[in-house]
Design an enzyme around this catalytic site. Structure first.
Site, PDB file in Angstrom:
ATOM      1  N   HIS A  91       0.819  -1.206   0.000  1.00  0.00           N
ATOM      2  CA  HIS A  91       0.000   0.000   0.000  1.00  0.00           C
ATOM      3  C   HIS A  91       0.859   1.265   0.000  1.00  0.00           C
ATOM      4  CE1 HIS A  91       0.261  -0.160   4.557  1.00  0.00           C
ATOM      5  NE2 HIS A  91       0.478   1.111   4.326  1.00  0.00           N
ATOM      6  N   ASP A 136       0.175  -7.693   1.717  1.00  0.00           N
ATOM      7  CA  ASP A 136       0.637  -6.302   1.720  1.00  0.00           C
ATOM      8  C   ASP A 136       2.164  -6.214   1.736  1.00  0.00           C
ATOM      9  OD1 ASP A 136       0.485  -3.560   1.779  1.00  0.00           O
ATOM     10  OD2 ASP A 136      -0.053  -3.416   3.901  1.00  0.00           O
ATOM     11  N   SER A 232       3.908   2.543   8.319  1.00  0.00           N
ATOM     12  CA  SER A 232       3.582   1.518   7.334  1.00  0.00           C
ATOM     13  C   SER A 232       4.815   1.057   6.581  1.00  0.00           C
ATOM     14  CB  SER A 232       2.574   2.051   6.310  1.00  0.00           C
ATOM     15  OG  SER A 232       1.270   1.946   6.790  1.00  0.00           O
TER      16      SER A 232
END
Length: 277
Positions: A91, A136, A232
Site C-alpha cells: 500500500h 501487503d 507503514s
C-alpha cells in the site's frame, strides 16, 4: 389487518437498520493503507504510522530501517534485505512511479543525514488486495548498491512458514505518529510488543474483516504501544529476524486492537524468487 401488517413490516425495517448502524463497518474504520499506518491505520489503515508509546533509538540500533520518501517527504518505512533490495508494504508503493521514490538509510532522522538512494523499480505482490490489505508486501530494487556500515545493515529473514509463537516479544520501529492524532516524529522510535495469536486477533477484528494467513498481529490487550500512521511498511523484528511488515490496524495503540502486520514467513519464497535474497 392490512394496517397491522404494514406496522409490523415497518418495525422490522427499523430494527434491521438500527442493527446495521450499531455494528462497525468492516471496511470503513480501517485505516487507509497509505493513511493506514500510512494514514489511518484502521480504516484498515495502511497509510503510515508512527510508533506510539515507544522510545527514541539510534539508527544503529535498527540499521535495517529505511525511510521511504515520496517526492522527498517521508511516506513509509522499509527494511534493507541486501545491498540492492528493500522490503516495504504494497500500500506504500501501489500506483506510484518509482522515479518519485527514494529511500533514506543510515540516519535516525527521516528528513536529513545518511544516504538517499533512488528506487529503480517496485515489485508488489501480485495478490495484493487493497480492500482487505492482504498480501501487503512490496519489494524495491535500488538504483545503486548499498555500502554497509554500523548504520546500514540487512535484516535476517525467517524461513518459509517459520512460526512465531504467541507472546514472542518483537520490536517495531519507525517515524510514524507518536499518538493516534497527526503528530509525527522526526527521530526514529521503537516499541517492544508481544505477538498475538491468530485466533485472538481474528476475534478482535471480527467486524473489520478477515485476519488472513498472510497477517501477524502484535500488541498489548490494554493498548498503549503500537505502530501508527507513517510507520507503514516498516519492520517488526523478533529474535533478530524480520517477522512482520507494518500494515494496518484500528486506530493506534487502542485497547483490544493489536497492530496488524504482513507476515514475512508467508511470502518468503516470493521474496527469494523476485529478489534473489
Amino acid at each position: 389487518m392490512s394496517n397491522k401488517i404494514a406496522i409490523l413490516l415497518l418495525a422490522v425495517v427499523v430494527a434491521v437498520v438500527a442493527c446495521a448502524q450499531a455494528q462497525p463497518s468492516r471496511r470503513h474504520h480501517l485505516v487507509h493503507p497509505l493513511l493506514p499506518r500510512f494514514l489511518p491505520r484502521l480504516h484498515r489503515d495502511s497509510n503510515g504510522h508512527r510508533v506510539v508509546g515507544g522510545f527514541q533509538i539510534d539508527v544503529s540500533d535498527a540499521p535495517y530501517q529505511v525511510s521511504l520518501q515520496y517526492f522527498n517527504s517521508h511516506r513509509c518505512g522499509g527494511s534493507v534485505l541486501d545491498n540492492k533490495w528493500v522490503l516495504t508494504a504494497a500500500h506504500c508503493t501501489q500506483g506510484l512511479d518509482p522515479s518519485s521514490l527514494a529511500v533514506r538509510l543510515g540516519s535516525s532522522e527521516h528528513a536529513t543525514g545518511g544516504t538517499l538512494v533512488g528506487v529503480l523499480r517496485t515489485v508488489e505482490h501480485p495478490q495484493y488486495d487493497g480492500n482487505t490489505i492482504d498480501y501487503d508486501f512490496s519489494l524495491m530494487e535500488l538504483e545503486t548498491e548499498l555500502t554497509f556500515s554500523d548504520a546500514v545493515q540487512p535484516v535476517e529473514l525467517p524461513e518459509h512458514e517459520e512460526p512465531v509463537e504467541p507472546g514472542t516479544m518483537a520490536t517495531v520501529s519507525g517515524w510514524g505518529n507518536t499518538q493516534s492524532a497527526v503528530e509525527s516524529s522526526d527521530f526514529l522510535r521503537a516499541a517492544n510488543v508481544p505477538t498475538v495469536s491468530h485466533e485472538d486477533c481474528s476475534d478482535a477484528y471480527m467486524w473489520f474483516g478477515e485476519i488472513t494467513d498472510r497477517m501477524l498481529c502484535a500488541g498489548y490487550q490494554q493498548g498503549g504501544k503500537d505502530a501508527c500512521q507513517g510507520d507503514s511498511g516498516g519492520p517488526l523484528v523478533a529474535d533478530g529476524k524480520l517477522v512482520g511488515v507494518v500494515s494496518w490496524g484500528y486506530g493506534c495503540a487502542q485497547p483490544g486492537y493489536p497492530g496488524v502486520y504482513g507476515r514475512v514467513a508467508s511470502v518468503r519464497d516470493w521474496v527469494r524468487e523476485n529478489s534473489g535474497v
